[in-house]
Enzyme design. Structure first.
Site, mmCIF file in Angstrom:
data_model
loop_
_atom_site.group_PDB
_atom_site.id
_atom_site.type_symbol
_atom_site.label_atom_id
_atom_site.label_comp_id
_atom_site.label_asym_id
_atom_site.label_seq_id
_atom_site.Cartn_x
_atom_site.Cartn_y
_atom_site.Cartn_z
ATOM 1 N N GLU A 80 32.825 -17.331 4.152
ATOM 2 C CA GLU A 80 32.892 -17.541 2.695
ATOM 3 C C GLU A 80 34.286 -18.020 2.310
ATOM 4 O O GLU A 80 35.273 -17.384 2.686
ATOM 5 C CB GLU A 80 32.599 -16.232 1.971
ATOM 6 C CG GLU A 80 32.797 -16.278 0.459
ATOM 7 C CD GLU A 80 31.884 -17.261 -0.237
ATOM 8 O OE1 GLU A 80 30.660 -17.114 -0.100
ATOM 9 O OE2 GLU A 80 32.405 -18.200 -0.886
ATOM 10 N N ASN A 117 43.241 -19.553 10.315
ATOM 11 C CA ASN A 117 43.989 -20.358 9.341
ATOM 12 C C ASN A 117 43.371 -20.261 7.945
ATOM 13 O O ASN A 117 44.058 -20.021 6.956
ATOM 14 C CB ASN A 117 43.969 -21.834 9.777
ATOM 15 C CG ASN A 117 44.797 -22.068 11.022
ATOM 16 O OD1 ASN A 117 45.975 -21.738 11.050
ATOM 17 N ND2 ASN A 117 44.185 -22.581 12.083
ATOM 18 N N THR A 119 41.339 -18.041 6.605
ATOM 19 C CA THR A 119 41.379 -16.705 5.989
ATOM 20 C C THR A 119 42.764 -16.393 5.446
ATOM 21 O O THR A 119 42.919 -15.915 4.319
ATOM 22 C CB THR A 119 40.975 -15.656 7.044
ATOM 23 O OG1 THR A 119 39.668 -15.968 7.526
ATOM 24 C CG2 THR A 119 41.016 -14.249 6.469
ATOM 25 N N ASP A 141 41.224 -19.469 19.206
ATOM 26 C CA ASP A 141 41.803 -20.822 19.333
ATOM 27 C C ASP A 141 43.313 -20.815 19.481
ATOM 28 O O ASP A 141 43.901 -21.831 19.860
ATOM 29 C CB ASP A 141 41.461 -21.661 18.085
ATOM 30 C CG ASP A 141 39.978 -21.912 17.972
ATOM 31 O OD1 ASP A 141 39.550 -22.417 16.920
ATOM 32 O OD2 ASP A 141 39.246 -21.581 18.912
ATOM 33 N N GLY A 184 37.578 -24.534 20.504
ATOM 34 C CA GLY A 184 38.861 -25.091 20.066
ATOM 35 C C GLY A 184 38.578 -26.428 19.415
ATOM 36 O O GLY A 184 38.657 -27.469 20.032
ATOM 37 N N ARG A 279 27.048 -33.205 35.496
ATOM 38 C CA ARG A 279 26.347 -32.258 34.623
ATOM 39 C C ARG A 279 27.312 -31.707 33.573
ATOM 40 O O ARG A 279 28.527 -31.787 33.741
ATOM 41 C CB ARG A 279 25.788 -31.090 35.459
ATOM 42 C CG ARG A 279 24.692 -31.502 36.436
ATOM 43 C CD ARG A 279 23.408 -31.826 35.704
ATOM 44 N NE ARG A 279 22.280 -32.018 36.625
ATOM 45 C CZ ARG A 279 21.981 -33.167 37.205
ATOM 46 N NH1 ARG A 279 22.747 -34.247 36.982
ATOM 47 N NH2 ARG A 279 20.933 -33.273 38.010
ATOM 48 N N TYR A 285 29.541 -19.404 22.424
ATOM 49 C CA TYR A 285 29.907 -18.138 21.791
ATOM 50 C C TYR A 285 30.155 -17.007 22.783
ATOM 51 O O TYR A 285 30.657 -15.950 22.413
ATOM 52 C CB TYR A 285 28.844 -17.742 20.755
ATOM 53 C CG TYR A 285 28.837 -18.717 19.614
ATOM 54 C CD1 TYR A 285 28.057 -19.870 19.669
ATOM 55 C CD2 TYR A 285 29.679 -18.552 18.537
ATOM 56 C CE1 TYR A 285 28.112 -20.817 18.674
ATOM 57 C CE2 TYR A 285 29.737 -19.487 17.523
ATOM 58 C CZ TYR A 285 28.953 -20.619 17.604
ATOM 59 O OH TYR A 285 29.025 -21.560 16.617
ATOM 60 N N ARG A 288 33.551 -15.683 22.508
ATOM 61 C CA ARG A 288 33.948 -14.861 21.349
ATOM 62 C C ARG A 288 33.380 -13.444 21.455
ATOM 63 O O ARG A 288 33.617 -12.600 20.583
ATOM 64 C CB ARG A 288 33.462 -15.505 20.062
ATOM 65 C CG ARG A 288 34.087 -16.833 19.741
ATOM 66 C CD ARG A 288 34.519 -16.866 18.281
ATOM 67 N NE ARG A 288 33.492 -16.425 17.389
ATOM 68 C CZ ARG A 288 32.885 -17.207 16.503
ATOM 69 N NH1 ARG A 288 33.203 -18.486 16.451
ATOM 70 N NH2 ARG A 288 31.981 -16.734 15.690
HETATM 71 O O1 F6P Z 1 37.554 -20.591 14.896
HETATM 72 C C1 F6P Z 1 37.144 -20.063 16.106
HETATM 73 C C2 F6P Z 1 35.891 -20.758 16.529
HETATM 74 O O2 F6P Z 1 35.334 -20.039 17.566
HETATM 75 C C3 F6P Z 1 36.112 -22.194 16.967
HETATM 76 O O3 F6P Z 1 36.677 -22.298 18.237
HETATM 77 C C4 F6P Z 1 34.714 -22.726 16.884
HETATM 78 O O4 F6P Z 1 34.660 -24.126 16.800
HETATM 79 C C5 F6P Z 1 34.251 -22.090 15.583
HETATM 80 O O5 F6P Z 1 34.922 -20.833 15.472
HETATM 81 C C6 F6P Z 1 32.750 -21.870 15.511
HETATM 82 O O6 F6P Z 1 32.479 -21.478 14.184
HETATM 83 P P1 F6P Z 1 31.154 -20.677 13.811
HETATM 84 O O7 F6P Z 1 31.290 -19.310 14.377
HETATM 85 O O8 F6P Z 1 31.149 -20.674 12.295
HETATM 86 O O9 F6P Z 1 30.008 -21.446 14.419
#
Ligand code: F6P
Length: 362
Positions: A80, A117, A119, A141, A184, A279, A285, A288
């Protein structure tokens, strides 16, 4: 024995992409603020959306205990952006007014925002609307201006490196070229460091637009020297020289027409140019998720407790930061609207080249 604190009650939120270490940071802020200074803590759900909708709850010690090693964020997150125009000006005014009303109604002395950045930029803009705000930099990132490193990066680097290691064995078994895409979208820190750590033969980052002919020549030279497989590590924001000369709108159109994934675009071009079986893999994700590395736990906890000290002293309008090998803070305006890109003269680029890695350009 609680020590006197300027801040009696603050709100805390996490916004933007999540990352390992967020809960460690929340724990750092909350345990120090509660145990040392008896501050009251209001947890705000799902980033700034929770402030707009007053989706909040009082956090008790049981809420921020036992979360050091948990991935994700107990508060939830969203992208948001209260100040982002979405075609209806009144929408921004309504959102910002709602945030200010919630802040006042909850009788907050300060708002602690954990994010990237965007936020921290939103936090700075809210501070100009009269709210007291403290920022905490987080992102896999590592592209936040003002701090030497962000938590989330080390965990994602470990995940990316392990993935590259795994791809080596399958690429070798099949004498293939495999292109792996890491996150990234604006800065190439993750791809650069994971590429070096994983021994990537080619590393492509947004900061160095690539020439597919240079990449193909490098791979053919490897093949002629008997190395029948190669690993190409590409940041999702990596782009060809041609794309780099496009404006944002044309680049978006190009990617819509040619596939959104740089890994698949590059893999196709390599196969066309060299005839070698290629390939693509997009790690996505996975980078993350999961538990934070020890490095991220230490950095996140240190930044969190440093934010609690700023709260206690009433030093608002700051973003805590890793500065060299110590924890400090910078003015919250420092990251506003900026991205910390990889300088093209950064030593890690020469390190990669020195061990024979192609960076996609002459
Ligand atoms: O900002 C971190 C990040 O993981 C980026 O590396 C990636 O492009 C983006 O978020 C993905 O965003 P979302 O989670 O909204 O798909």
């Amino acid at each position: 024995m609680a020590v006197a604190s300027v801040t009696k009650r603050f709100g805390i939120l996490t916004a933007g992409g999540d990352c390992p270490g967020l809960n460690a940071a929340i724990r750092g802020v909350c345990r120090a603020a509660h145990d040392r200074y008896s501050m009251e803590i209001v947890g705000i759900a799902n980033g700034f959306r929770g402030l707009i909708d007053e989706d909040v709850r009082i956090l008790k010690p049981a809420d921020f205990s036992g979360i050091l090693t948990r991935g994700g964020t107990i508060l939830g997150s969203s992208r948001e952006k209260p100040f982002a125009p979405n075609g209806k000006d009144d929408d921004i005014t309504d959102k910002v007014s709602a945030i200010k009303e919630t802040y006042a109604k909850l009788e907050l002395d300060c708002l602690v925002v954990l994010g990237g950045n965007g936020t921290n930029t939103t936090g700075y803009k809210l501070s100009r609307e009269g709210l007291n705000v403290i920022g905490l930099p987080k992102t896999i990132d590592n592209d936040i201006f003002g701090t030497d490193k962000t938590f989330g990066f080390d965990s994602a680097l470990t995940i990316g490196t392990e993935a590259i290691d795994r791809l080596h064995s399958t690429a070798q078994s099949h004498s293939r070229i495999i292109v792996i895409e890491l996150m990234g979208h604006k800065a190439g820190w993750l791809a650069l460091y994971a590429g070096v750590a994983g021994g990537g033969d080619v590393i492509l980052i947004p900061e160095i637009p690539y020439d597919i002919r240079v990449i193909s020549r490098h791979l053919e030279k490897r093949s002629k020297s008997g190395k029948m497989f190669s690993i190409v590590v590409a940041a999702e924001g990596a782009m060809s020289v041609k794309e780099s000369e496009m404006d944002k709108k044309d680049r978006k159109k190009f990617r819509a027409e040619n596939g959104p994934s740089v890994a698949y675009r590059v893999a196709q071009k390599i196969q066309e140019e060299t005839g070698m079986e290629t390939r693509a893999t997009v790690l996505g994700y996975v980078q993350r998720g999961g538990i934070p590395s020890s490095t991220d736990r230490v950095l996140a906890t240190s930044l969190g407790t440093a934010a609690a000290e700023l709260l206690a002293k009433g030093k608002y309008g700051r973003m805590v930061a890793l500065l060299g090998d110590t924890i400090g803070s910078v003015d919250l305006s420092v990251p506003e609207g900026k991205v910390k890109n990889v300088p093209t003269d950064h030593y890690m680029i020469d390190t990669a080249k020195a061990v024979g890695t192609c960076m996609g350009a002459e």
